[in-house]
Design an enzyme around this catalytic site. Structure first.
Site, PDB file in Angstrom:
ATOM      1  N   GLN A 184     106.164  67.954 -19.472  1.00  0.00           N
ATOM      2  CA  GLN A 184     106.196  67.159 -20.705  1.00  0.00           C
ATOM      3  C   GLN A 184     105.090  67.544 -21.689  1.00  0.00           C
ATOM      4  O   GLN A 184     105.103  67.084 -22.826  1.00  0.00           O
ATOM      5  CB  GLN A 184     106.112  65.659 -20.376  1.00  0.00           C
ATOM      6  CG  GLN A 184     107.324  65.121 -19.636  1.00  0.00           C
ATOM      7  CD  GLN A 184     108.611  65.128 -20.472  1.00  0.00           C
ATOM      8  OE1 GLN A 184     108.579  65.265 -21.701  1.00  0.00           O
ATOM      9  NE2 GLN A 184     109.734  64.988 -19.808  1.00  0.00           N
ATOM     10  N   CYS A 328     116.998  61.148 -15.148  1.00  0.00           N
ATOM     11  CA  CYS A 328     117.568  61.457 -13.842  1.00  0.00           C
ATOM     12  C   CYS A 328     117.918  60.186 -13.068  1.00  0.00           C
ATOM     13  O   CYS A 328     118.763  60.218 -12.202  1.00  0.00           O
ATOM     14  CB  CYS A 328     116.589  62.291 -13.034  1.00  0.00           C
ATOM     15  SG  CYS A 328     115.693  63.472 -14.032  1.00  0.00           S
TER      16      CYS A 328
HETATM   17  N1  PMP Z   1     109.002  67.172 -14.180  1.00  0.00           N
HETATM   18  C1  PMP Z   1     108.969  66.360 -15.258  1.00  0.00           C
HETATM   19  C2  PMP Z   1     107.683  65.684 -15.627  1.00  0.00           C
HETATM   20  C3  PMP Z   1     110.125  66.158 -16.011  1.00  0.00           C
HETATM   21  O1  PMP Z   1     110.091  65.349 -17.071  1.00  0.00           O
HETATM   22  C4  PMP Z   1     111.329  66.820 -15.637  1.00  0.00           C
HETATM   23  C5  PMP Z   1     112.600  66.627 -16.422  1.00  0.00           C
HETATM   24  N2  PMP Z   1     113.096  65.308 -16.422  1.00  0.00           N
HETATM   25  C6  PMP Z   1     111.315  67.642 -14.503  1.00  0.00           C
HETATM   26  C7  PMP Z   1     110.130  67.798 -13.811  1.00  0.00           C
HETATM   27  C8  PMP Z   1     112.545  68.385 -14.042  1.00  0.00           C
HETATM   28  O2  PMP Z   1     112.810  69.455 -14.925  1.00  0.00           O
HETATM   29  P1  PMP Z   1     114.062  70.430 -14.762  1.00  0.00           P
HETATM   30  O3  PMP Z   1     115.188  69.720 -15.442  1.00  0.00           O
HETATM   31  O4  PMP Z   1     113.692  71.686 -15.487  1.00  0.00           O
HETATM   32  O5  PMP Z   1     114.276  70.667 -13.329  1.00  0.00           O
END
Ligand code: PMP
Length: 388
Positions: A184, A328
């Site tokens: 982020q 998610c």
């Molecule tokens: N870490 C953080 C802090 C996130 O905000 C996210 C995305 N929601 C992720 C990991 C996962 O990222 P990715 O979709 O690239 O796997």
């Protein structure tokens, strides 16, 4: 129907036309395997080298420290499983413990739960009511048996930033490695891996205007970890034919972000302040982390204890899309683990919503959002008495 006002940039961002154009070029012109020694393979290989240099420049690391992955989730798994295995097989057999914050991304917390169930000692560092890391607890938990400390650069739900330098000092004083999930941070604030104190850092392209399915793990020079995916690519650190179109899009997104980051920060922060000033006029609004150092684009709040799902669906019908906690876990009625860790009740933690602004957000969109809140949310808070 016109496109909704998109205030969910912490979930993902829209790739800019230049990003799409570079990806198309890569698909059409650099489609060969970069490991092939023939001419077409070398075209792809050159694109890979050029993109690596551009992404590395943006993140303040050396090209050799950058390992392309399928995104932040893979980079996080690779960092944690690699660092724990490295401690186990060589560096320090007595070091097994993993310390992470209680507000990490759900993917990392799920890995922590799995490893704890398998017998790994795992500890979670708490946060205060503002979402700030409890440094005294961190200091108490980071002992000589710790192999790895994981701490996000900024929280995806609240935008609250974490004390990376302080925790790097604590971890290193105890001989532990520091892994920073900077997913982020990148694109919202400058990231300088070299100066960060982190040994391992995770980033993801789709949070900064790049495509999904591509990210990186930055690995401090000299640190050798067993790979999550074995193979010869990425200097034996991540097997699998490289995602050349994704990598090209990642590099284009970094270039664009680097070009405007300074202006974007100031403009986006001013818009966030405009949004929050309007929201503060509503008595029932509770803003999270407003006393803490935060990302410039993120506003996390609740309207009394109105359920987030209800608020979000009303807002969407009014043309505004936002999110409750991590995307998610959206769709469920689970209270936000981040807000629970901040001491909120389950009812309050189910009411938390997040507006996350981006480079494309306009003042008119913020004003339209505030007007929609007055129209479709405020009446739920303060029902008008029926006319006699
Ligand atoms: N870490 C953080 C802090 C996130 O905000 C996210 C995305 N929601 C992720 C990991 C996962 O990222 P990715 O979709 O690239 O796997």
């Amino acid at each position: 129907m016109s496109a909704p006002i998109y205030l969910d940039c912490n979930a993902t961002t829209r790739p800019a036309p230049q990003v799409v154009a570079e990806m198309l070029d890569a698909l059409q012109l650099a489609w060969a395997n970069p490991s092939s020694t023939h001419g077409p393979g070398q075209v792809a290989r050159r694109l890979l080298a050029d993109a690596r240099a551009r992404v590395a420049a943006f993140l303040g690391c050396h090209g050799a420290e950058l390992v392309f992955t399928s995104g932040a989730t893979e980079a996080n798994h690779s960092a944690v499983l690699g660092a724990l295995a490295a401690a186990r097989v060589g560096r320090a057999p007595g070091r097994r413990r993993w310390v992470l914050s209680a507000v990490e991304h759900p993917g990392l917390l799920a890995l922590a739960q799995r490893l704890a169930e398998e017998g790994l000692p795992v500890d979670r560092m708490g946060v205060d009511a503002q979402g700030r890391l409890d440094l005294a607890q961190a200091e108490a938990l980071i002992g000589d048996d710790v192999a790895l400390v994981s701490l996000m650069g900024a929280n995806n739900e609240t935008g609250v930033r974490m004390p990376l330098h302080e925790v790097a000092t604590l971890a290193h004083a105890r001989g532990a490695l520091l892994h920073v999930d900077a997913t982020q941070l990148a694109g919202k604030t400058p990231v300088d891996f070299d100066a960060s104190g982190a040994d391992l850092m995770t980033v993801s392209a789709h949070k900064l205007g790049g495509p999904k399915g591509i990210g990186a793990l930055l690995v401090r020079q000299g640190l050798v970890l067993p790979p999550l995916l074995s193979g010869r690519q990425e200097r034996h650190r991540r097997g699998g034919t490289e995602n050349i179109p994704g990598i090209a899009g990642f590099a284009a997104a970094c270039d664009l972000a680097a070009g405007t980051l300074g202006e974007d920060i100031a403009r986006v922060q001013a818009l966030r302040e405009r949004l929050e000033a309007g929201l503060r006029t509503i008595d029932a609004v509770h803003l999270y982390g407003s006393q803490a150092e935060r990302l410039p684009n993120t506003s996390c709040l609740r309207f009394g204890t109105l359920d987030a799902e209800q608020v979000l669906s009303r807002l969407e019908r009014a043309g505004i899309v936002a999110s409750s906690g991590a995307a998610c876990s959206a769709g469920g009625t689970q209270p936000s683990h981040v807000l629970l860790a901040m001491g909120e009740s389950a009812l309050q933690a189910r009411a938390g919503i997040r507006f996350s602004l981006g480079r494309e957000t306009t003042p008119a969109e913020i004003d339209a959002t505030l007007a929609a809140v007055q129209r479709v949310i405020v009446p739920l808070l303060d029902p008008q008495p029926l006319a006699a």
